[in-house]
Design a protein around this motif. Structure first.
Motif, PDB file in Angstrom:
ATOM      1  N   ASN A  27       0.805  -1.232   0.000  1.00 23.25           N
ATOM      2  CA  ASN A  27       0.000   0.000   0.000  1.00 23.25           C
ATOM      3  C   ASN A  27       0.836   1.279   0.000  1.00 23.25           C
ATOM      4  N   ASP A  28       2.164   1.177  -0.058  1.00 25.46           N
ATOM      5  CA  ASP A  28       2.974   2.388  -0.199  1.00 25.46           C
ATOM      6  C   ASP A  28       2.780   2.942  -1.612  1.00 25.46           C
ATOM      7  N   THR A  29       2.903   4.254  -1.747  1.00 26.46           N
ATOM      8  CA  THR A  29       2.717   4.901  -3.046  1.00 26.46           C
ATOM      9  C   THR A  29       3.868   5.849  -3.328  1.00 26.46           C
TER      10      THR A  29
ATOM     11  N   TRP B   1      11.345   6.832  -4.578  1.00 26.14           N
ATOM     12  CA  TRP B   1      10.273   7.051  -3.616  1.00 26.14           C
ATOM     13  C   TRP B   1      10.873   7.531  -2.294  1.00 26.14           C
TER      14      TRP B   1
ATOM     15  N   ASP C 170       7.491  -1.398  -6.827  1.00 32.20           N
ATOM     16  CA  ASP C 170       6.411  -1.043  -7.753  1.00 32.20           C
ATOM     17  C   ASP C 170       6.694  -1.718  -9.093  1.00 32.20           C
TER      18      ASP C 170
ATOM     19  N   GLY D 152       2.764   3.282  -9.626  1.00 34.49           N
ATOM     20  CA  GLY D 152       2.837   4.189  -8.490  1.00 34.49           C
ATOM     21  C   GLY D 152       2.253   3.631  -7.210  1.00 34.49           C
ATOM     22  N   LYS D 153       1.879   2.341  -7.198  1.00 33.06           N
ATOM     23  CA  LYS D 153       1.313   1.703  -6.007  1.00 33.06           C
ATOM     24  C   LYS D 153       1.939   0.321  -5.838  1.00 33.06           C
TER      25      LYS D 153
ATOM     26  N   ASN E 129       1.125  -3.211  -4.464  1.00 31.31           N
ATOM     27  CA  ASN E 129       0.026  -4.072  -4.018  1.00 31.31           C
ATOM     28  C   ASN E 129       0.105  -5.405  -4.761  1.00 31.31           C
TER      29      ASN E 129
END
Length: 366
Positions: free
Chosen positions: A55-57, A76, A90, A95-96, A98
């Motif tokens: 869940n980091d972006t 990032w 990523d 950009g996410k 997951n």
């Protein structure tokens, strides 16, 4: 670099200007889709990086693609404990971080780019990895489930965040296309509520399985963590053992520190011929084991009077041989096994003859 800029004003007048653009190299990184931990190879450990940064972006890449080539990305804010930037996690460049990024790991699995080597410092050792089987013995075209366990009641884990391993077996004894992996239930996490993500890849004679949490919290426990369903081929040949073994085992805690899984155990399930000690009867049909559960004494009784010696082996839940006796049905129709001096739990009794073998689980309650 140096660039020439052309400016056109409202009166269609042209102006040119030479400018120099400098980008701080610390603000950009080269990434390879699937190599989420930046160790220059796509393998089972890359799934851990997805769970550790779930869940980091951050900035999306210009190229949202998983093709295997070097791609430029903006760095990032966050970093893994190894020092690698989260931009590597990523994998698809959107950009996410997951579960969508696992697709790049699957697509590029096994690929490398200038492979490097590094030493790994492990945390203290943790419980064994071992298997149990849904069937005591198998016949051609039988379907069975192998359940993978981590830890025991006396050796529980206190800091598991993710685990990965390769399960190896003889695929000549397994029906093609019948291997079905699963991760529910697992005491490490719950697939249904996304607190756990998983990855599996079926290859020749082996199965890669990975599961990792997504909430930065370690799990504490022991027992079942995954399942694999198989079907025995229609023509396995003579009676034999189907052996399973673990390799390429990795585990981490919630900080990304590696944990050493030691003393893994090889496991076997036995395939019986359709004809055995008696005409058209398998060995499991002519040998009875009772009572089950038992408080200590177990009887092994033979219904056959042929002069054939049975080897009786008793194993504890970790696969350690604790008792071994021989039984000749022509001399006596039954033998007894005394488990009174052993701890309560599940034991496996293996009966083997010259042509067949089977195993049966016995529960000892004291």
């Amino acid at each position: 670099g140096s660039y020439t800029v052309i400016i056109i004003d409202a009166n269609d007048c042209f102006f040119t200007k030479a400018i120099t653009v400098e980008i701080d190299s610390l603000d950009s990184v080269y990434v390879w889709p699937g190599d989420a931990n930046a160790d220059k190879i796509v393998n089972i450990q890359d799934v851990f990086s997805i769970g550790l940064a779930y869940n980091d972006t951050g900035p999306a890449r210009d190229s949202i693609s998983i093709t295997w080539d070097r791609k430029c990305a903006f760095a990032w804010i966050n970093f893994y404990a190894s020092g690698a930037n989260h931009a590597h996690g990523d994998c698809n460049g959107d950009g996410k971080i997951n579960s969508d990024d696992i697709g790049a790991i699957s697509a590029n699995y096994g690929l490398t780019h200038t492979k490097n080597s590094s030493s790994v410092q492990y945390n203290v050792s943790t419980p064994d990895l071992y298997m149990t089987f849904s069937n005591d013995s198998l016949n051609p075209q039988d379907t069975f489930t192998a359940t993978v366990h981590l830890g025991t009641d006396s050796a529980q884990s206190t800091s598991i965040y993710g685990i990965a391993f390769t399960l190896t077996y003889d695929d000549l004894l397994i029906e093609s296309g019948s291997v079905i992996p699963g991760f529910s239930p697992s005491w490490i996490g719950n697939i249904a509520d996304t607190s756990l993500i998983s990855f599996s890849k079926i290859q020749t004679s082996n199965l890669v399985m990975v599961q990792v949490r997504t909430d930065r919290k370690n799990s504490i426990g022991f027992g079942e963590i995954s399942q694999v369903s198989f079907e025995i081929t229609a023509n396995p040949g003579n009676s034999q053992a189907l052996n399973f073994s673990f390799s390429d085992i990795h585990a981490i805690d919630s900080a990304g520190n590696p944990i050493n899984i030691t003393d893994t155990i090889s496991n076997s399930v036995y395939i019986s011929e359709t004809t055995g000690i008696l005409d058209y009867m398998s060995v499991s049909d002519v040998i009875k084991i009772f009572p089950n559960p038992t408080t200590g004494i177990v009887t092994v009784k033979s219904l056959s009077k042929r002069d054939e010696v049975f080897n009786i082996s008793v194993f504890d839940i970790l696969g350690n041989l604790i008792l071994y006796v021989q039984h000749n049905p022509i001399q006596q129709d039954q033998s007894t096994i005394d488990l009174s001096n052993y701890r309560s739990g599940i034991y496996s009794i293996r009966i083997a003859t010259s042509i067949s073998a089977f195993s049966k689980k016995v529960v000892l309650t004291r």
